[in-house]
Design a protein around this motif. Structure first.
Motif, mmCIF file in Angstrom:
data_model
loop_
_atom_site.group_PDB
_atom_site.id
_atom_site.type_symbol
_atom_site.label_atom_id
_atom_site.label_comp_id
_atom_site.label_asym_id
_atom_site.label_seq_id
_atom_site.Cartn_x
_atom_site.Cartn_y
_atom_site.Cartn_z
ATOM 1 N N LEU A 175 0.810 -1.209 0.000
ATOM 2 C CA LEU A 175 0.000 0.000 0.000
ATOM 3 C C LEU A 175 0.845 1.262 0.000
ATOM 4 O O LEU A 175 0.572 2.212 -0.743
ATOM 5 N N SER A 176 1.904 1.293 0.806
ATOM 6 C CA SER A 176 2.740 2.496 0.881
ATOM 7 C C SER A 176 3.412 2.788 -0.463
ATOM 8 O O SER A 176 3.513 3.944 -0.874
ATOM 9 N N VAL A 177 3.853 1.754 -1.153
ATOM 10 C CA VAL A 177 4.479 1.921 -2.465
ATOM 11 C C VAL A 177 3.425 2.382 -3.479
ATOM 12 O O VAL A 177 3.681 3.278 -4.292
ATOM 13 N N CYS A 178 2.264 1.788 -3.410
ATOM 14 C CA CYS A 178 1.158 2.167 -4.295
ATOM 15 C C CYS A 178 0.838 3.658 -4.130
ATOM 16 O O CYS A 178 0.712 4.394 -5.121
ATOM 17 N N LYS A 179 0.718 4.105 -2.905
ATOM 18 C CA LYS A 179 0.421 5.515 -2.640
ATOM 19 C C LYS A 179 1.539 6.424 -3.149
ATOM 20 O O LYS A 179 1.280 7.500 -3.691
ATOM 21 N N GLU A 180 2.768 5.988 -2.989
ATOM 22 C CA GLU A 180 3.907 6.781 -3.466
ATOM 23 C C GLU A 180 3.855 6.925 -4.989
ATOM 24 O O GLU A 180 4.064 8.013 -5.533
ATOM 25 N N ILE A 181 3.572 5.837 -5.676
ATOM 26 C CA ILE A 181 3.498 5.875 -7.141
ATOM 27 C C ILE A 181 2.354 6.774 -7.600
ATOM 28 O O ILE A 181 2.521 7.588 -8.519
ATOM 29 N N ILE A 182 1.201 6.669 -6.962
ATOM 30 C CA ILE A 182 0.065 7.523 -7.325
ATOM 31 C C ILE A 182 0.435 8.988 -7.103
ATOM 32 O O ILE A 182 0.091 9.864 -7.900
ATOM 33 N N GLY A 183 1.177 9.268 -6.042
ATOM 34 C CA GLY A 183 1.657 10.632 -5.801
ATOM 35 C C GLY A 183 2.560 11.126 -6.913
ATOM 36 O O GLY A 183 2.456 12.278 -7.356
ATOM 37 N N VAL A 184 3.448 10.256 -7.383
ATOM 38 C CA VAL A 184 4.344 10.611 -8.492
ATOM 39 C C VAL A 184 3.524 10.905 -9.756
ATOM 40 O O VAL A 184 3.793 11.881 -10.466
ATOM 41 N N ILE A 185 2.528 10.079 -10.032
ATOM 42 C CA ILE A 185 1.670 10.311 -11.201
ATOM 43 C C ILE A 185 1.002 11.683 -11.089
ATOM 44 O O ILE A 185 0.972 12.454 -12.057
ATOM 45 N N CYS A 186 0.499 12.005 -9.903
ATOM 46 C CA CYS A 186 -0.168 13.298 -9.707
ATOM 47 C C CYS A 186 0.791 14.470 -9.882
ATOM 48 O O CYS A 186 0.387 15.541 -10.327
ATOM 49 N N GLU A 187 2.058 14.283 -9.546
ATOM 50 C CA GLU A 187 3.055 15.347 -9.708
ATOM 51 C C GLU A 187 3.481 15.524 -11.160
ATOM 52 O O GLU A 187 3.705 16.640 -11.612
ATOM 53 N N LYS A 188 3.600 14.430 -11.899
ATOM 54 C CA LYS A 188 4.154 14.483 -13.247
ATOM 55 C C LYS A 188 3.118 14.733 -14.344
ATOM 56 O O LYS A 188 3.465 15.176 -15.431
ATOM 57 N N PHE A 189 1.855 14.430 -14.052
ATOM 58 C CA PHE A 189 0.818 14.501 -15.072
ATOM 59 C C PHE A 189 -0.227 15.548 -14.715
ATOM 60 O O PHE A 189 -0.539 15.756 -13.546
ATOM 61 N N THR A 190 -0.770 16.162 -15.745
ATOM 62 C CA THR A 190 -1.874 17.098 -15.571
ATOM 63 C C THR A 190 -3.170 16.310 -15.657
ATOM 64 O O THR A 190 -3.345 15.485 -16.558
ATOM 65 N N LEU A 191 -4.048 16.583 -14.729
ATOM 66 C CA LEU A 191 -5.336 15.899 -14.680
ATOM 67 C C LEU A 191 -6.334 16.630 -15.568
ATOM 68 O O LEU A 191 -6.490 17.848 -15.457
ATOM 69 N N VAL A 192 -6.978 15.888 -16.478
ATOM 70 C CA VAL A 192 -8.043 16.457 -17.304
ATOM 71 C C VAL A 192 -9.355 15.791 -16.926
ATOM 72 O O VAL A 192 -9.382 14.617 -16.561
ATOM 73 N N GLU A 193 -10.406 16.564 -16.996
ATOM 74 C CA GLU A 193 -11.714 16.062 -16.600
ATOM 75 C C GLU A 193 -12.623 15.933 -17.805
ATOM 76 O O GLU A 193 -12.513 16.684 -18.767
#
Length: 149
Positions: free
Chosen positions: A58-76
């Motif tokens: 879980l901790s690694v999963c959360k870290e990776i999701i955090g990296v995705i949020c930092e590197k990518f722009t979210l579009v809706e």
């Protein structure tokens, strides 16, 4: 270059599961070097979280999701994107929704390794493989270097 990353590309990178891992790694180097801009939707992040949680702690999963949020722009997306997707002739509703979200956000391309998603490609919004992205960016790089000189 505004590129929408399908979930399978992110999972290939973070789970190191691609037979062409060096190619996938080079795409993320281009992202880190600001040669390309990466975009995702919440559903891409949710899909990644589901598969990452199955493969990692879980901790690694959360870290990776955090990296995705930092590197990518979210579009809706919006209601129009969904209605356009379900009215289209494509059988995969999720891919269709992403396609119409990308149209609405004026993406340059969608990158995926999903063969069915690749079939959605149109001249006004190409859906390309990682190999095609590398080819396109390598063709653009010499021109950019000349323009800067």
């Amino acid at each position: 270059m505004k590129i929408f990353f399908d979930a399978n590309i992110l999972l290939d990178f973070f789970l190191e599961r691609s037979p062409k891992q060096e190619l996938i790694n080079s795409i993320f180097e281009k992202l880190d070097g600001n040669e390309i801009q990466g975009f995702v939707t919440i559903s891409v992040i949710q899909t990644c979280a589901f598969y990452l949680k199955q493969a990692k702690e879980l901790s690694v999963c959360k870290e990776i999701i955090g990296v995705i949020c930092e590197k990518f722009t979210l579009v809706e997306g919006n209601q129009k994107s969904i209605l356009s997707a379900i009215q289209s002739s494509h059988n995969d509703i999720e891919d269709s929704i992403h396609y119409f979200i990308c149209l609405d956000h004026h993406m340059d391309t969608i990158m995926t390794s999903d063969r069915d998603f690749l079939k959605l490609s149109k001249p006004y919004l190409p859906v390309i493989s990682p190999e095609e992205l590398i080819e396109r960016t390598e063709k653009c790089t010499p021109r950019l270097m000349t323009e800067r000189s």
